[in-house]
Scaffold this active site. Structure first.
Site, mmCIF file in Angstrom:
data_model
loop_
_atom_site.group_PDB
_atom_site.id
_atom_site.type_symbol
_atom_site.label_atom_id
_atom_site.label_comp_id
_atom_site.label_asym_id
_atom_site.label_seq_id
_atom_site.Cartn_x
_atom_site.Cartn_y
_atom_site.Cartn_z
ATOM 1 N N TYR A 141 0.823 -1.211 0.000
ATOM 2 C CA TYR A 141 0.000 0.000 0.000
ATOM 3 C C TYR A 141 0.861 1.266 0.000
ATOM 4 C CZ TYR A 141 -4.677 -1.902 0.747
ATOM 5 O OH TYR A 141 -5.884 -2.522 0.592
ATOM 6 N N LYS A 200 3.003 -15.468 2.797
ATOM 7 C CA LYS A 200 3.171 -16.239 1.560
ATOM 8 C C LYS A 200 4.649 -16.586 1.486
ATOM 9 C CE LYS A 200 1.621 -18.014 -2.298
ATOM 10 N NZ LYS A 200 0.606 -19.088 -2.378
ATOM 11 N N ASP A 232 -3.205 -18.263 0.824
ATOM 12 C CA ASP A 232 -4.235 -18.924 0.011
ATOM 13 C C ASP A 232 -4.975 -19.970 0.844
ATOM 14 O OD1 ASP A 232 -1.817 -20.313 0.087
ATOM 15 O OD2 ASP A 232 -1.939 -21.056 -1.975
ATOM 16 N N ASP A 256 -6.329 -6.833 4.128
ATOM 17 C CA ASP A 256 -7.451 -6.187 3.442
ATOM 18 C C ASP A 256 -8.397 -7.265 2.915
ATOM 19 O OD1 ASP A 256 -8.948 -4.095 2.186
ATOM 20 O OD2 ASP A 256 -7.993 -4.633 0.288
ATOM 21 N N ASP A 260 -12.236 -8.865 4.674
ATOM 22 C CA ASP A 260 -13.527 -8.872 3.976
ATOM 23 C C ASP A 260 -14.152 -10.269 4.026
ATOM 24 O OD1 ASP A 260 -13.519 -6.177 3.295
ATOM 25 O OD2 ASP A 260 -14.104 -6.554 1.205
HETATM 26 C C1 IPM Z 1 -10.317 -1.029 3.890
HETATM 27 C C2 IPM Z 1 -10.585 -0.461 2.521
HETATM 28 C C3 IPM Z 1 -9.421 0.454 2.140
HETATM 29 C C4 IPM Z 1 -8.174 -0.404 2.102
HETATM 30 C C5 IPM Z 1 -9.625 1.195 0.810
HETATM 31 C C6 IPM Z 1 -10.902 2.020 0.837
HETATM 32 C C7 IPM Z 1 -8.436 2.045 0.454
HETATM 33 O O1 IPM Z 1 -10.781 -1.476 1.596
HETATM 34 O O2 IPM Z 1 -10.187 -0.247 4.842
HETATM 35 O O3 IPM Z 1 -10.242 -2.254 3.997
HETATM 36 O O4 IPM Z 1 -7.893 -1.057 1.087
HETATM 37 O O5 IPM Z 1 -7.452 -0.411 3.095
HETATM 38 MG MG MG Z 2 -10.817 -3.412 2.436
#
Ligand code: IPM
Ligand code: MG
Length: 366
Positions: A141, A200, A232, A256, A260
């Site tokens: 990032y 990884k 993975d 990240d 999710d």
């Molecule tokens: C998160 C989001 C952010 C990230 C984006 C909006 C830049 O997906 O906070 O997980 O990738 O960190």
């Molecule tokens: Mg995110």
């Protein structure tokens, strides 16, 4: 001393859920002895509209001066065509970097009342309680980027005489790995005493260093059971048998993605708060969900992740875990009483709006 909170409502449903957080803060201040004051500032698309930048200088100054920041959400389709440096996300990334918020705590907790909302079989997710600890200010990032035309670019055994190439760099120092590892071990110590480090390491140099350093740090935490998993496999294990995990620690990019997945295991992203902390305990707190532009302004957004973010703020920065417990108990009570916003309702079930849900949590505080 009065502690300072900065509210960053941002975009989409952000202002609506921030209003509920402000109501809650007012009650905590007036009736529960919470010594705080707050101001608010624009960020994301709202920052761009107000001051031509997703992180206006005045907002950044206010963020630096605050003890805690409560951010709702940024982003919206009207900003999709802006150059990357001006996109709403830059506001978020800018604060993370400027304040050194390296430690991102993302709990994925399944409320028993909402077990049906998960896309997994109920028995796989019943009582799920995972904490993802994501490194937030390093890795790909924030690594060096480069775009340009390169000559004699190698693709396997093939050589492209002239190619447009874009590079992003994954880089980690032992310092960055050790400090996020410590955060994760400390968190594991307060929970189930199990830490899984995800990397990884079969491919990446940076992951080899990651694993080495995590193992070094583990010597200070003999009471925590450490395991390692390739990313993975971790993605697969999260959907196969998520309850094997307690605390997971990983890099910015892997975190990240895995966070999710973990959020979807609960089926209720509208319920999940998160915290991003620096070494001084200063923190930014935000719901895990986005700005939901499709339902913005309709008064139907779920404010619970935002109210639970206030609870995390009380616990991690404001040293009032008694009040954090109260908010979390109030949320459970409200869910048990059957109140649902649209996102957590079953088909056909009656729903309430943002304001009614906020009011119910405040009423349940006791
Ligand atoms: C998160 C989001 C952010 C990230 C984006 C909006 C830049 O997906 O906070 O997980 O990738 O960190
Ligand atoms: Mg995110």
């Amino acid at each position: 001393m009065t502690q300072k909170i900065l509210l960053l409502p941002g975009d989409g449903i952000g202002p609506e859920i921030t209003a509920e957080a402000e109501k809650l803060l007012t009650v905590l201040r007036d009736r529960h002895g919470l010594d705080v004051s707050w101001t608010s500032a624009p960020i994301g698309g709202a920052g761009y509209d107000a001051a031509g930048h997703p992180l206006p200088p005045a907002t950044l100054e206010a963020a630096k001066a605050a003890d805690a920041i409560l951010l709702a959400a940024v982003g919206g389709p009207q900003y999709d065509n802006l150059p990357r440096e001006l996109r709403p996300e830059r506001g978020l990334l800018g604060i993370r970097a400027a304040l050194g918020l390296f430690s991102n705590l993302r709990p994925a907790l399944l409320y028993p009342e909402l077990a049906d909302a998960s896309s997994l079989k109920p028995e796989l997710v019943a009582n799920l309680d995972i904490l993802i600890v994501r490194e937030l200010t390093g890795g790909i990032y924030f690594g060096k980027r480069q775009t340009g035309v390169e000559t004699d670019y190698k693709v396997g055994s093939h050589v492209v005489p002239s190619a447009r190439v874009a590079r992003d760099t994954e880089a980690y120092s032992d310092f960055e790995i050790a400090r996020i590892a410590r955060t994760a071990f400390e968190a594991a110590r307060l929970r189930g005493k199990k830490l899984c480090s995800v990397d990884k390491n079969n491919v990446l140099e940076s992951s080899q260093l990651w694993r080495e350093v995590v193992i070094e740090v583990s010597k200070d935490y003999p009471d925590v059971a450490l395991s390692h998993m390739l990313v993975d496999n971790a993605a697969m294990q999260l959907v196969r048998a998520p309850k094997q995990f307690d605390v997971v620690v990983t890099s910015n990019m892997f975190g990240d993605i895995l966070s999710d997945i973990a959020a979807q295991l609960t089926g209720s992203i509208g319920m999940l708060p998160s915290a991003s902390l620096n070494e001084r305990g200063q923190g930014m707190y935000e719901p895990s969900h986005g700005s939901a532009p499709d339902i913005a302004g309709k008064g139907i957004a779920n404010p619970l992740a935002m109210l639970l973010s206030v609870a995390m703020m009380l616990r991690y920065t404001l040293a009032r875990s008694d009040l954090a417990d109260k908010i979390e108990a109030a949320v459970r009570k409200v869910l048990a009483s059957g109140l649902r916003t649209g996102d957590i309702a079953k088909p056909g079930e009656a729903t309430v709006g943002t304001v009614a849900m906020g009011d119910a949590v405040i009423a349940a505080l006791g």
